[in-house]
Design an enzyme around this catalytic site. Structure first.
Site, PDB file in Angstrom:
ATOM      1  N   TRP A  12       0.822  -1.222   0.000  1.00 44.07           N
ATOM      2  CA  TRP A  12       0.000   0.000   0.000  1.00 44.07           C
ATOM      3  C   TRP A  12       0.847   1.258   0.000  1.00 44.07           C
ATOM      4  CZ3 TRP A  12      -4.397  -0.711  -1.979  1.00 44.07           C
ATOM      5  CH2 TRP A  12      -5.141  -1.856  -1.722  1.00 44.07           C
ATOM      6  N   ASP A  43      -0.968   6.323   6.875  1.00 39.15           N
ATOM      7  CA  ASP A  43      -2.120   5.502   6.488  1.00 39.15           C
ATOM      8  C   ASP A  43      -2.327   4.467   7.594  1.00 39.15           C
ATOM      9  OD1 ASP A  43      -3.891   3.671   5.443  1.00 39.15           O
ATOM     10  OD2 ASP A  43      -2.727   3.230   3.638  1.00 39.15           O
ATOM     11  N   LYS A  67     -12.252  -1.701   8.062  1.00 36.02           N
ATOM     12  CA  LYS A  67     -11.602  -2.788   8.819  1.00 36.02           C
ATOM     13  C   LYS A  67     -12.166  -2.762  10.249  1.00 36.02           C
ATOM     14  CE  LYS A  67      -8.457  -2.418   5.417  1.00 36.02           C
ATOM     15  NZ  LYS A  67      -8.504  -3.155   4.176  1.00 36.02           N
TER      16      LYS A  67
HETATM   17  C1  PLP Z   1      -3.454  -0.039   4.533  1.00 33.17           C
HETATM   18  C2  PLP Z   1      -4.367   0.198   3.378  1.00 33.17           C
HETATM   19  N1  PLP Z   1      -4.275   1.353   2.709  1.00 33.17           N
HETATM   20  C3  PLP Z   1      -5.074   1.618   1.663  1.00 33.17           C
HETATM   21  C4  PLP Z   1      -6.003   0.705   1.226  1.00 33.17           C
HETATM   22  C5  PLP Z   1      -6.884   1.033   0.064  1.00 33.17           C
HETATM   23  O1  PLP Z   1      -8.122   1.329   0.561  1.00 33.17           O
HETATM   24  P1  PLP Z   1      -9.432   1.486  -0.352  1.00 33.17           P
HETATM   25  O2  PLP Z   1      -9.707   0.167  -0.951  1.00 33.17           O
HETATM   26  O3  PLP Z   1     -10.437   1.959   0.635  1.00 33.17           O
HETATM   27  O4  PLP Z   1      -9.127   2.528  -1.377  1.00 33.17           O
HETATM   28  C6  PLP Z   1      -6.140  -0.510   1.894  1.00 33.17           C
HETATM   29  C7  PLP Z   1      -7.147  -1.504   1.460  1.00 33.17           C
HETATM   30  O5  PLP Z   1      -7.285  -2.572   1.962  1.00 33.17           O
HETATM   31  C8  PLP Z   1      -5.304  -0.771   2.996  1.00 33.17           C
HETATM   32  O6  PLP Z   1      -5.394  -1.918   3.665  1.00 33.17           O
END
Ligand code: PLP
Length: 420
Positions: free
Chosen positions: A124, A213, A237
């Protein structure tokens, strides 16, 4: 008339270990289900059927904000924004807003290049760094976890080993330093199971905002919000349904993005401007009211019925941290005592307490498929690894019970006895 008896029985037989969206507290879901038909603040109309500007919704929203603030002990000089578009939208919004802030602060011109420093410790944060590059901000990798892990994200080096440039006085600082607290795909977490590998705050110039994040370990442990410029987390989550993203932003970073255009910032959609959102108390447009309502119920349940007792003077989220330690320890112990039959994909010390990732017998895909099937037969769902890395991943967020995790640990033992 719906009778939820059957659904509740089915839930009792299911251990939902999906990585996101993931399980939510049952009481919150039951209240939400009833409130879809008729909400106590607006009898005869469901919570999804009333105006976001009504008093009934305002009460929900105010309570959710207050509860989130008290759980995370958010200081007064931070705004809480309820945004849409998930984590991926924040990969862009953090860059766009901080680029505008930095350009305004330093009165730059279009020709000036702005940098963000990224600790790339998993899939991510890598995606976030790639998005910054797309948007014209130079993403300098101060950690390249994949390189360190021989092609796999599995470790976080101590801060002294980060590639943090020593800047001369005349050199420009980065606009921000970015990291992801818990890498959901790779199972790598700052301050993971049994460790104190924290983000190296003391090595970052205090003038440079730190962006984090926290999508997949949000509300799983106390956080010192004052150390951050921006924290964000997709709800899906530990907090609520997909569709809402929390952004906690320090007030001095809010900037008029239209004025920033004269300093070389690209025009930014109003919906992505933190200042626009903050000025309108996140009601600039119609927010995802139902998702926010469910979040409000989850927040209330975390405050009123934490999974373990809250010790006097402890931070409100400390029971959740203890709970996560306890649950993840069950699985890591099953891995560590397996004499290599199971292998964690993350190094000890950075093992995630939310997403336990492992392989079976050196990555034997047939055995792994068999394990996933046996888990499913026992009602344990969603333990397949992310499609990009394979293997297994048990996501054990706040709403997963200790008994549920114990059931998976038991299966790991019996499966090993049969196949090792
Ligand atoms: C740590 C993290 N950041 C970003 C994201 C991306 O999130 P989204 O699918 O809400 O755009 C996720 C998705 O699982 C994630 O686990």
């Amino acid at each position: 008339m719906a009778d939820f008896t059957k659904q509740i029985e089915q839930r009792a037989q299911t251990i939902n270990m999906n990585a996101g969206p993931s399980p939510l507290p049952q009481d919150a879901l039951l209240t939400a289900a009833a409130s879809l038909l008729s909400f106590q603040g607006s009898p005869g109309m469901g919570i999804a059927e009333i105006s976001h500007r009504s008093k009934a919704f305002a009460d929900v929203f105010n309570e959710a904000n207050a509860d989130l603030r008290s759980l995370l002990e958010i200081p007064d000089n931070y705004k809480v924004l309820w945004m849409q578009g998930g984590g991926l939208t924040q990969f862009a919004a953090t860059v766009l807003n901080l680029n505008a802030w930095y350009r305004t602060k330093h009165q730059l011109s279009a020709a000036d290049q702005v940098e963000g420093w990224y600790a790339v410790t998993g899939s991510w944060s890598k995606k976030a760094a790639d998005e910054a590059t797309r948007l014209g901000v130079k993403a300098r990798k101060v950690v390249d976890g994949k390189k360190l892990g021989g092609g796999k994200f599995r470790s976080i080096p101590p801060g002294r080993e980060w590639d943090l440039p020593q800047l001369e006085e005349n050199q420009r600082k980065p606009a921000f330093v970015y990291y992801c607290d818990n890498e959901t795909v790779d199972g790598v977490e700052f301050g993971g199971q049994g460790s104190d590998t924290e983000f190296p705050f003391s090595q970052i110039d205090p003038e440079v905002p730190i962006v984090c994040d926290m999508s997949s370990n949000f509300l799983s442990r106390p956080v010192d919000v004052s150390k951050y410029g921006i924290i964000y987390a997709g709800a899906q989550k530990n907090l609520g349904p997909a569709g809402v993203t929390i952004v906690i932003v320090r007030e001095d970073l809010l900037v008029n993005v239209d004025e920033a255009v004269q300093y070389g910032s690209a025009p930014i959609p109003s919906m992505l401007s933190y200042k626009v959102m903050a000025d309108d108390n996140s009601l600039f447009n119609t927010p995802p009211t139902f998702a926010i309502y469910v979040c409000s119920l989850v927040l209330r349940s975390l405050l009123e019925s934490p999974p373990l007792p809250l010790a006097a003077s402890a931070a409100p989220l400390s029971p959740l941290s203890d709970f996560a330690d306890k649950k993840s320890a069950l699985l890591y112990t099953a891995i560590d005592e397996s004499a290599g039959f199971y292998a964690g994909t993350a190094d000890k010390g950075v093992r995630s307490r939310m997403n336990v990732t492992f392989r079976i017998n050196g990555g034997d895909e047939d055995l792994e498929k068999d394990f996933i099937k046996q888990a499913s037969d026992l009602g344990i769902k969603g333990v397949n690894g992310h499609r990009s890395v394979g293997g297994l991943r048990a996501s054990i967020y706040n709403a997963v019970s200790l008994e549920g995790v114990q059931r998976l640990a038991d299966l790991m033992r019996t499966f090993r006895e049969k196949h090792a």
